[in-house]
Design an enzyme around this catalytic site. Structure first.
Site, short mmCIF file in Angstrom:
data_model
loop_
_atom_site.label_atom_id
_atom_site.label_comp_id
_atom_site.label_asym_id
_atom_site.label_seq_id
_atom_site.Cartn_x
_atom_site.Cartn_y
_atom_site.Cartn_z
N TRP A 21 -8.06 -13.98 -1.34
CA TRP A 21 -8.24 -13.91 -0.10
C TRP A 21 -6.56 -13.67 0.40
CZ3 TRP A 21 -10.59 -17.78 4.50
CH2 TRP A 21 -10.05 -17.47 5.93
N ASP A 55 -13.27 -11.81 -5.82
CA ASP A 55 -13.93 -10.64 -5.32
C ASP A 55 -12.42 -11.14 -4.28
OD1 ASP A 55 -16.16 -11.47 -2.74
OD2 ASP A 55 -14.52 -12.49 -2.48
N TYR A 60 -8.20 -8.54 3.59
CA TYR A 60 -7.11 -9.85 3.05
C TYR A 60 -5.35 -9.34 3.15
CZ TYR A 60 -11.56 -11.87 1.77
OH TYR A 60 -12.89 -12.30 2.49
N TYR A 211 -18.86 -18.68 -0.34
CA TYR A 211 -17.52 -19.31 -0.32
C TYR A 211 -16.97 -20.34 -0.25
CZ TYR A 211 -17.67 -17.18 4.71
OH TYR A 211 -17.92 -17.04 6.17
N LYS A 222 -5.67 -33.12 -1.86
CA LYS A 222 -4.49 -33.11 -1.88
C LYS A 222 -4.17 -32.25 -0.98
CE LYS A 222 -3.56 -31.88 -6.98
NZ LYS A 222 -3.89 -30.24 -7.72
N ARG A 237 -5.04 -22.55 8.30
CA ARG A 237 -5.75 -23.88 8.27
C ARG A 237 -5.51 -24.70 9.34
NH1 ARG A 237 -5.15 -24.35 2.05
NH2 ARG A 237 -2.80 -23.87 2.73
N GLN A 295 -3.91 -23.63 -10.74
CA GLN A 295 -4.80 -23.50 -9.53
C GLN A 295 -6.48 -23.73 -10.53
OE1 GLN A 295 -4.69 -22.34 -5.24
NE2 GLN A 295 -3.37 -24.10 -5.23
N1 LIG Z 1 -17.36 -13.80 3.10
C1 LIG Z 1 -15.76 -13.78 4.14
O1 LIG Z 1 -16.12 -13.85 4.88
C2 LIG Z 1 -15.70 -14.93 3.28
C3 LIG Z 1 -14.73 -16.07 4.19
C4 LIG Z 1 -13.35 -17.15 3.30
C5 LIG Z 1 -13.60 -16.89 1.67
N2 LIG Z 1 -14.39 -15.50 1.26
C6 LIG Z 1 -13.79 -15.63 0.16
O2 LIG Z 1 -14.14 -16.77 -0.32
C7 LIG Z 1 -13.49 -17.68 -1.56
C8 LIG Z 1 -12.57 -19.01 -1.95
O3 LIG Z 1 -12.74 -18.92 0.58
P1 LIG Z 1 -11.44 -20.17 -0.09
O4 LIG Z 1 -10.10 -19.25 -0.09
O5 LIG Z 1 -11.98 -20.11 1.86
O6 LIG Z 1 -11.95 -21.02 -0.13
P2 LIG Z 1 -11.66 -22.81 -1.50
O7 LIG Z 1 -11.80 -21.90 -2.49
O8 LIG Z 1 -12.54 -23.86 -1.34
O9 LIG Z 1 -9.57 -22.75 -1.05
C9 LIG Z 1 -8.77 -22.35 -1.94
C10 LIG Z 1 -8.00 -22.64 -1.48
O10 LIG Z 1 -7.68 -24.68 -1.94
C11 LIG Z 1 -6.61 -24.67 -2.48
N3 LIG Z 1 -6.49 -24.84 -3.62
C12 LIG Z 1 -7.31 -24.50 -4.99
N4 LIG Z 1 -7.06 -24.98 -6.08
C13 LIG Z 1 -6.41 -25.37 -5.65
C14 LIG Z 1 -6.41 -27.05 -6.59
N5 LIG Z 1 -7.20 -27.48 -8.26
N6 LIG Z 1 -6.06 -28.43 -5.68
C15 LIG Z 1 -5.40 -28.18 -4.74
N7 LIG Z 1 -5.90 -26.91 -4.06
C16 LIG Z 1 -6.10 -25.49 -4.23
C17 LIG Z 1 -5.76 -23.28 -2.50
O11 LIG Z 1 -5.00 -23.29 -1.38
P3 LIG Z 1 -3.87 -24.12 -0.80
O12 LIG Z 1 -3.48 -24.18 -2.23
O13 LIG Z 1 -2.72 -23.38 0.54
O14 LIG Z 1 -4.14 -25.15 -0.17
C18 LIG Z 1 -7.27 -22.46 -2.42
O15 LIG Z 1 -5.98 -20.76 -1.45
C19 LIG Z 1 -11.69 -16.38 -0.38
O16 LIG Z 1 -10.60 -16.00 -1.26
C20 LIG Z 1 -12.32 -15.37 -0.23
O17 LIG Z 1 -12.71 -14.36 -1.70
C21 LIG Z 1 -15.20 -14.87 1.84
#
Ligand SMILES: NC(=O)c1ccc[n+]([C@@H]2O[C@H](COP(=O)([O-])OP(=O)(O)OC[C@H]3O[C@@H](n4cnc5c(N)ncnc54)[C@H](OP(=O)(O)O)[C@@H]3O)[C@@H](O)[C@H]2O)c1
Length: 321
Positions: A21, A55, A60, A211, A222, A237, A295
Protein backbone atom coordinates in the site's frame (compact mmCIF):
# COMPACT_ATOMS: atom_id res chain seq x y z
CA UNK A 1 10.57 -19.42 6.55
CA UNK A 2 7.56 -21.53 7.58
CA UNK A 3 4.84 -21.71 4.94
CA UNK A 4 1.12 -22.41 5.26
CA UNK A 5 -1.40 -23.49 2.64
CA UNK A 6 -3.78 -20.68 1.78
CA UNK A 7 -7.36 -21.93 2.12
CA UNK A 8 -8.42 -24.31 -0.69
CA UNK A 9 -5.57 -23.14 -2.98
CA UNK A 10 -2.29 -24.79 -3.96
CA UNK A 11 -0.40 -21.70 -2.71
CA UNK A 12 1.93 -22.31 0.22
CA UNK A 13 2.67 -18.85 1.57
CA UNK A 14 5.25 -17.61 4.06
CA UNK A 15 3.80 -16.43 7.36
CA UNK A 16 4.92 -12.90 6.55
CA UNK A 17 4.02 -11.33 3.20
CA UNK A 18 4.91 -7.88 1.90
CA UNK A 19 2.15 -5.25 1.82
CA UNK A 20 2.50 -2.70 -0.98
CA UNK A 21 0.00 0.00 0.00
CA UNK A 22 2.52 2.64 1.18
CA UNK A 23 4.75 2.12 -1.86
CA UNK A 24 1.95 3.39 -4.12
CA UNK A 25 3.05 6.93 -3.30
CA UNK A 26 0.80 10.00 -3.34
CA UNK A 27 -3.03 9.79 -3.58
CA UNK A 28 -5.96 10.45 -1.25
CA UNK A 29 -4.90 7.58 1.04
CA UNK A 30 -1.15 7.97 0.62
CA UNK A 31 1.62 7.73 3.20
CA UNK A 32 3.66 10.80 2.30
CA UNK A 33 6.55 10.86 -0.16
CA UNK A 34 7.94 7.53 -1.30
CA UNK A 35 10.91 6.91 -3.61
CA UNK A 36 10.38 4.04 -6.06
CA UNK A 37 14.00 2.96 -5.69
CA UNK A 38 13.44 2.40 -1.94
CA UNK A 39 10.26 0.44 -2.66
CA UNK A 40 11.98 -1.77 -5.21
CA UNK A 41 14.91 -2.36 -2.85
CA UNK A 42 12.46 -3.25 -0.04
CA UNK A 43 10.68 -5.81 -2.22
CA UNK A 44 13.95 -7.38 -3.39
CA UNK A 45 15.33 -7.54 0.18
CA UNK A 46 12.13 -9.13 1.50
CA UNK A 47 12.26 -11.77 -1.25
CA UNK A 48 15.96 -12.43 -0.50
CA UNK A 49 14.98 -12.97 3.13
CA UNK A 50 12.43 -15.59 2.07
CA UNK A 51 9.12 -13.72 1.72
CA UNK A 52 7.23 -15.48 -1.09
CA UNK A 53 4.20 -13.23 -1.66
CA UNK A 54 3.26 -9.59 -2.15
CA UNK A 55 -0.14 -8.02 -1.54
CA UNK A 56 -1.05 -4.96 -3.57
CA UNK A 57 -4.18 -3.38 -5.06
CA UNK A 58 -4.98 -1.54 -8.25
CA UNK A 59 -6.02 1.51 -6.26
CA UNK A 60 -2.81 1.90 -4.21
CA UNK A 61 -1.34 5.07 -5.70
CA UNK A 62 -3.95 4.77 -8.51
CA UNK A 63 -2.03 2.00 -10.27
CA UNK A 64 1.45 3.01 -9.15
CA UNK A 65 1.95 0.31 -6.50
CA UNK A 66 1.25 -2.41 -9.09
CA UNK A 67 3.72 -0.76 -11.50
CA UNK A 68 6.42 -0.71 -8.81
CA UNK A 69 5.76 -4.34 -7.86
CA UNK A 70 5.94 -5.26 -11.57
CA UNK A 71 9.28 -3.44 -11.92
CA UNK A 72 10.71 -5.10 -8.81
CA UNK A 73 9.90 -8.67 -9.88
CA UNK A 74 10.44 -8.28 -13.65
CA UNK A 75 13.97 -9.67 -13.76
CA UNK A 76 13.58 -12.27 -11.03
CA UNK A 77 14.06 -15.87 -12.24
CA UNK A 78 10.66 -17.62 -12.45
CA UNK A 79 11.50 -19.93 -9.52
CA UNK A 80 12.31 -17.02 -7.19
CA UNK A 81 9.37 -14.82 -8.13
CA UNK A 82 6.99 -14.12 -5.27
CA UNK A 83 3.29 -14.74 -5.70
CA UNK A 84 1.43 -11.53 -6.45
CA UNK A 85 -1.98 -10.88 -4.91
CA UNK A 86 -3.99 -7.85 -5.96
CA UNK A 87 -7.50 -6.43 -5.60
CA UNK A 88 -10.34 -4.90 -7.58
CA UNK A 89 -13.41 -2.79 -6.86
CA UNK A 90 -11.88 0.66 -6.40
CA UNK A 91 -11.51 2.59 -9.64
CA UNK A 92 -10.48 6.02 -10.79
CA UNK A 93 -10.77 8.07 -13.95
CA UNK A 94 -9.07 11.21 -15.29
CA UNK A 95 -11.08 13.40 -12.95
CA UNK A 96 -10.08 11.23 -9.96
CA UNK A 97 -6.49 11.28 -11.08
CA UNK A 98 -6.42 15.03 -10.61
CA UNK A 99 -7.93 14.87 -7.11
CA UNK A 100 -6.14 11.54 -6.42
CA UNK A 101 -9.53 10.06 -5.32
CA UNK A 102 -11.22 6.75 -6.20
CA UNK A 103 -14.76 5.35 -6.41
CA UNK A 104 -16.28 1.90 -5.82
CA UNK A 105 -17.51 -0.27 -8.69
CA UNK A 106 -18.18 -4.02 -8.75
CA UNK A 107 -19.93 -4.28 -12.13
CA UNK A 108 -18.71 -7.20 -14.24
CA UNK A 109 -17.22 -5.22 -17.17
CA UNK A 110 -15.36 -3.00 -14.71
CA UNK A 111 -13.92 -5.98 -12.81
CA UNK A 112 -12.73 -7.53 -16.08
CA UNK A 113 -11.17 -4.28 -17.26
CA UNK A 114 -9.47 -3.81 -13.89
CA UNK A 115 -7.99 -7.34 -14.04
CA UNK A 116 -6.64 -6.70 -17.54
CA UNK A 117 -5.07 -3.39 -16.44
CA UNK A 118 -3.54 -5.00 -13.34
CA UNK A 119 -2.02 -7.80 -15.45
CA UNK A 120 -0.39 -5.17 -17.68
CA UNK A 121 0.96 -3.10 -14.78
CA UNK A 122 2.27 -6.19 -12.99
CA UNK A 123 3.78 -7.59 -16.21
CA UNK A 124 2.43 -11.07 -15.52
CA UNK A 125 0.21 -13.62 -17.31
CA UNK A 126 -1.86 -14.50 -14.26
CA UNK A 127 -2.68 -12.93 -10.90
CA UNK A 128 -2.05 -15.50 -8.16
CA UNK A 129 -4.88 -14.27 -5.92
CA UNK A 130 -7.52 -11.76 -7.01
CA UNK A 131 -9.55 -10.17 -4.23
CA UNK A 132 -12.60 -7.91 -3.94
CA UNK A 133 -11.10 -4.98 -2.02
CA UNK A 134 -14.27 -3.73 -0.27
CA UNK A 135 -17.85 -5.08 -0.51
CA UNK A 136 -19.14 -1.81 -1.98
CA UNK A 137 -21.80 -1.59 -3.21
CA UNK A 138 -23.01 -4.55 -1.17
CA UNK A 139 -25.67 -5.43 -3.77
CA UNK A 140 -23.06 -5.98 -6.49
CA UNK A 141 -20.71 -8.44 -4.77
CA UNK A 142 -22.34 -11.45 -6.49
CA UNK A 143 -21.89 -9.81 -9.91
CA UNK A 144 -18.19 -9.16 -9.24
CA UNK A 145 -17.67 -12.66 -7.83
CA UNK A 146 -19.30 -14.33 -10.83
CA UNK A 147 -16.96 -12.41 -13.13
CA UNK A 148 -13.94 -13.27 -10.97
CA UNK A 149 -14.89 -16.97 -11.17
CA UNK A 150 -14.92 -16.59 -14.98
CA UNK A 151 -11.48 -14.93 -14.90
CA UNK A 152 -10.28 -17.92 -12.88
CA UNK A 153 -11.69 -20.38 -15.43
CA UNK A 154 -9.90 -18.44 -18.18
CA UNK A 155 -6.59 -18.64 -16.26
CA UNK A 156 -6.21 -14.87 -15.91
CA UNK A 157 -6.34 -15.25 -12.14
CA UNK A 158 -5.38 -18.40 -10.26
CA UNK A 159 -7.45 -18.08 -7.06
CA UNK A 160 -10.14 -15.70 -5.84
CA UNK A 161 -10.66 -14.17 -2.43
CA UNK A 162 -12.19 -11.21 -0.63
CA UNK A 163 -11.19 -8.44 1.74
CA UNK A 164 -13.18 -6.59 4.42
CA UNK A 165 -16.19 -8.92 3.97
CA UNK A 166 -18.59 -10.08 6.69
CA UNK A 167 -19.59 -13.70 7.33
CA UNK A 168 -22.97 -13.09 5.64
CA UNK A 169 -21.25 -11.70 2.54
CA UNK A 170 -18.86 -14.67 2.35
CA UNK A 171 -21.84 -17.04 2.69
CA UNK A 172 -23.53 -15.33 -0.27
CA UNK A 173 -20.39 -15.66 -2.42
CA UNK A 174 -19.77 -19.29 -1.48
CA UNK A 175 -23.03 -20.21 -3.25
CA UNK A 176 -21.40 -19.05 -6.51
CA UNK A 177 -17.77 -20.20 -6.10
CA UNK A 178 -15.49 -21.12 -3.18
CA UNK A 179 -13.85 -18.25 -1.29
CA UNK A 180 -10.12 -19.04 -1.09
CA UNK A 181 -9.20 -16.31 1.37
CA UNK A 182 -10.27 -13.33 3.41
CA UNK A 183 -8.12 -10.27 4.02
CA UNK A 184 -9.35 -8.53 7.22
CA UNK A 185 -7.71 -5.99 9.56
CA UNK A 186 -6.15 -7.59 12.66
CA UNK A 187 -3.75 -6.34 15.27
CA UNK A 188 -3.56 -6.08 19.06
CA UNK A 189 -5.62 -2.89 19.12
CA UNK A 190 -8.23 -4.06 16.58
CA UNK A 191 -9.48 -7.52 17.50
CA UNK A 192 -13.03 -7.26 16.09
CA UNK A 193 -12.66 -10.29 13.78
CA UNK A 194 -12.06 -12.65 16.71
CA UNK A 195 -15.81 -12.84 17.48
CA UNK A 196 -17.26 -14.39 14.34
CA UNK A 197 -15.07 -13.83 11.26
CA UNK A 198 -11.96 -15.80 12.24
CA UNK A 199 -13.98 -18.76 13.63
CA UNK A 200 -16.06 -18.84 10.41
CA UNK A 201 -12.95 -18.86 8.20
CA UNK A 202 -11.25 -21.52 10.29
CA UNK A 203 -14.34 -23.76 10.24
CA UNK A 204 -14.83 -23.35 6.49
CA UNK A 205 -11.21 -23.69 5.35
CA UNK A 206 -10.96 -20.06 4.18
CA UNK A 207 -7.38 -18.75 4.40
CA UNK A 208 -6.85 -15.52 6.33
CA UNK A 209 -4.15 -13.02 5.40
CA UNK A 210 -4.52 -10.29 7.99
CA UNK A 211 -3.63 -6.67 7.32
CA UNK A 212 -2.10 -3.86 9.38
CA UNK A 213 -0.54 -6.24 11.97
CA UNK A 214 1.46 -3.31 13.40
CA UNK A 215 -1.56 -0.94 13.20
CA UNK A 216 0.08 0.71 10.17
CA UNK A 217 3.32 1.37 12.06
CA UNK A 218 1.87 2.46 15.41
CA UNK A 219 2.91 -0.75 17.19
CA UNK A 220 6.53 -0.71 15.98
CA UNK A 221 7.78 1.27 18.96
CA UNK A 222 9.09 3.96 16.62
CA UNK A 223 5.88 5.98 16.37
CA UNK A 224 6.11 8.68 19.04
CA UNK A 225 3.79 11.70 19.52
CA UNK A 226 6.64 13.83 18.07
CA UNK A 227 6.92 11.66 14.97
CA UNK A 228 3.13 11.72 14.49
CA UNK A 229 3.14 15.53 14.77
CA UNK A 230 5.85 15.70 12.11
CA UNK A 231 4.13 13.33 9.66
CA UNK A 232 3.47 15.12 6.37
CA UNK A 233 -0.11 16.30 5.72
CA UNK A 234 -0.42 13.78 2.89
CA UNK A 235 0.14 10.84 5.27
CA UNK A 236 -3.38 9.54 6.10
CA UNK A 237 -2.24 8.42 9.55
CA UNK A 238 -1.94 12.00 10.79
CA UNK A 239 -5.75 12.28 11.08
CA UNK A 240 -6.48 8.65 12.04
CA UNK A 241 -8.44 7.82 15.20
CA UNK A 242 -5.67 5.57 16.57
CA UNK A 243 -3.01 8.23 16.02
CA UNK A 244 -4.88 11.07 17.72
CA UNK A 245 -5.86 11.69 21.34
CA UNK A 246 -7.36 10.30 23.48
CA UNK A 247 -6.81 6.94 21.74
CA UNK A 248 -3.13 7.58 21.03
CA UNK A 249 -2.10 7.62 24.72
CA UNK A 250 -3.94 4.33 25.35
CA UNK A 251 -2.23 2.76 22.35
CA UNK A 252 1.20 3.97 23.39
CA UNK A 253 0.82 2.15 26.76
CA UNK A 254 0.42 -1.06 24.76
CA UNK A 255 3.45 -0.13 22.66
CA UNK A 256 5.49 0.27 25.88
CA UNK A 257 4.45 -3.24 26.96
CA UNK A 258 5.42 -4.65 23.56
CA UNK A 259 8.74 -2.81 23.67
CA UNK A 260 9.50 -4.27 27.09
CA UNK A 261 8.91 -7.84 25.78
CA UNK A 262 11.00 -7.05 22.71
CA UNK A 263 13.94 -5.80 24.81
CA UNK A 264 13.88 -8.94 26.98
CA UNK A 265 13.76 -11.21 23.93
CA UNK A 266 16.29 -9.19 21.88
CA UNK A 267 14.00 -8.53 18.88
CA UNK A 268 12.54 -5.30 17.39
CA UNK A 269 9.16 -4.33 18.92
CA UNK A 270 7.61 -4.63 15.45
CA UNK A 271 8.17 -8.39 15.64
CA UNK A 272 6.21 -8.63 18.89
CA UNK A 273 3.19 -7.01 17.21
CA UNK A 274 3.40 -9.33 14.18
CA UNK A 275 4.11 -12.46 16.26
CA UNK A 276 0.98 -11.67 18.29
CA UNK A 277 -1.29 -11.96 15.22
CA UNK A 278 0.56 -15.06 13.98
CA UNK A 279 -0.05 -16.83 17.30
CA UNK A 280 -3.75 -17.06 16.48
CA UNK A 281 -4.27 -20.51 14.86
CA UNK A 282 -6.97 -19.10 12.56
CA UNK A 283 -4.45 -16.74 10.93
CA UNK A 284 -2.67 -18.10 7.85
CA UNK A 285 -0.24 -15.19 7.46
CA UNK A 286 0.29 -11.49 8.12
CA UNK A 287 0.63 -8.74 5.49
CA UNK A 288 3.41 -6.45 6.66
CA UNK A 289 3.89 -3.04 5.03
CA UNK A 290 7.56 -2.46 4.13
CA UNK A 291 8.81 0.79 2.54
CA UNK A 292 12.57 0.30 2.84
CA UNK A 293 14.97 -2.69 2.96
CA UNK A 294 15.67 -2.07 6.67
CA UNK A 295 11.96 -2.55 7.42
CA UNK A 296 12.05 -5.95 5.73
CA UNK A 297 15.15 -6.86 7.77
CA UNK A 298 13.49 -5.84 11.04
CA UNK A 299 10.09 -7.48 10.48
CA UNK A 300 10.58 -10.73 8.56
CA UNK A 301 12.03 -12.45 11.65
CA UNK A 302 8.56 -12.33 13.22
CA UNK A 303 7.69 -15.43 11.19
CA UNK A 304 10.08 -17.44 13.37
CA UNK A 305 9.47 -15.69 16.68
CA UNK A 306 6.85 -17.07 19.07
CA UNK A 307 5.40 -15.20 22.05
CA UNK A 308 4.88 -17.25 25.22
CA UNK A 309 1.41 -17.51 26.79
CA UNK A 310 2.69 -15.45 29.74
CA UNK A 311 3.84 -12.67 27.42
CA UNK A 312 0.45 -12.60 25.70
CA UNK A 313 -1.27 -12.50 29.09
CA UNK A 314 0.90 -9.55 30.15
CA UNK A 315 -0.23 -7.65 27.04
CA UNK A 316 -3.88 -8.49 27.77
CA UNK A 317 -3.49 -7.07 31.26
CA UNK A 318 -2.24 -3.75 29.89
CA UNK A 319 -5.16 -3.66 27.43
CA UNK A 320 -7.73 -4.39 30.17
CA UNK A 321 -6.22 -1.99 32.74
N1 LIG B 1 -7.57 -4.77 2.23
C1 LIG B 1 -7.49 -3.62 2.82
O1 LIG B 1 -8.47 -2.87 2.91
C2 LIG B 1 -6.18 -3.22 3.42
C3 LIG B 1 -6.12 -2.14 4.33
C4 LIG B 1 -4.88 -1.85 4.90
C5 LIG B 1 -3.75 -2.59 4.55
N2 LIG B 1 -3.86 -3.61 3.64
C6 LIG B 1 -2.67 -4.40 3.23
O2 LIG B 1 -1.90 -4.75 4.35
C7 LIG B 1 -0.58 -4.20 4.23
C8 LIG B 1 -0.03 -3.88 5.59
O3 LIG B 1 -0.86 -2.98 6.28
P1 LIG B 1 -0.35 -1.55 6.71
O4 LIG B 1 0.66 -1.12 5.74
O5 LIG B 1 -1.55 -0.73 7.00
O6 LIG B 1 0.25 -1.76 8.15
P2 LIG B 1 1.45 -2.42 8.94
O7 LIG B 1 2.04 -3.55 8.21
O8 LIG B 1 0.87 -2.63 10.27
O9 LIG B 1 2.47 -1.18 9.00
C9 LIG B 1 3.28 -0.85 7.92
C10 LIG B 1 4.02 0.45 8.16
O10 LIG B 1 4.79 0.39 9.36
C11 LIG B 1 6.03 1.09 9.18
N3 LIG B 1 7.10 0.08 9.41
C12 LIG B 1 7.32 -1.06 8.75
N4 LIG B 1 8.36 -1.73 9.25
C13 LIG B 1 8.80 -0.99 10.27
C14 LIG B 1 9.85 -1.17 11.19
N5 LIG B 1 10.65 -2.24 11.14
N6 LIG B 1 10.02 -0.22 12.13
C15 LIG B 1 9.24 0.86 12.18
N7 LIG B 1 8.23 1.08 11.33
C16 LIG B 1 8.01 0.16 10.38
C17 LIG B 1 6.05 1.61 7.76
O11 LIG B 1 5.55 2.96 7.73
P3 LIG B 1 6.47 4.22 8.18
O12 LIG B 1 7.88 3.88 7.96
O13 LIG B 1 5.97 5.34 7.33
O14 LIG B 1 6.09 4.45 9.63
C18 LIG B 1 5.02 0.72 7.06
O15 LIG B 1 4.42 1.32 5.96
C19 LIG B 1 -0.76 -3.02 3.26
O16 LIG B 1 0.45 -2.64 2.63
C20 LIG B 1 -1.75 -3.62 2.30
O17 LIG B 1 -1.11 -4.52 1.40
C21 LIG B 1 -5.05 -3.93 3.10
Amino acid sequence: MEKRKLGNSDLHITRVGLGAWAIGGAWRWGWGHQEDKDSIAAIRRAVELGVNWIDTAAVYGLGHSEEVVGAAIKDMPANDRPYVFTKCGLCWDDRDNESREAYSCLKAPSVRKEAENSLKRLGTDAIDLYQIHWPNPNGDIEEAWTEMAKLKEEGKVRWIGVSNHTVKQMERLTKIAPVTSLQPPYNFINRTIETDILPYCQKNGIGTIVYSPMASGLLTGKMTPERIASLPDDDWRKQDYNYTEPQLSRNLKIVDAMRSIAEKRGVPAAQVAIAWVLKNPAVTAAIVGMRRPSQAEETVGAAGFALSDDEVESLNQVQNA
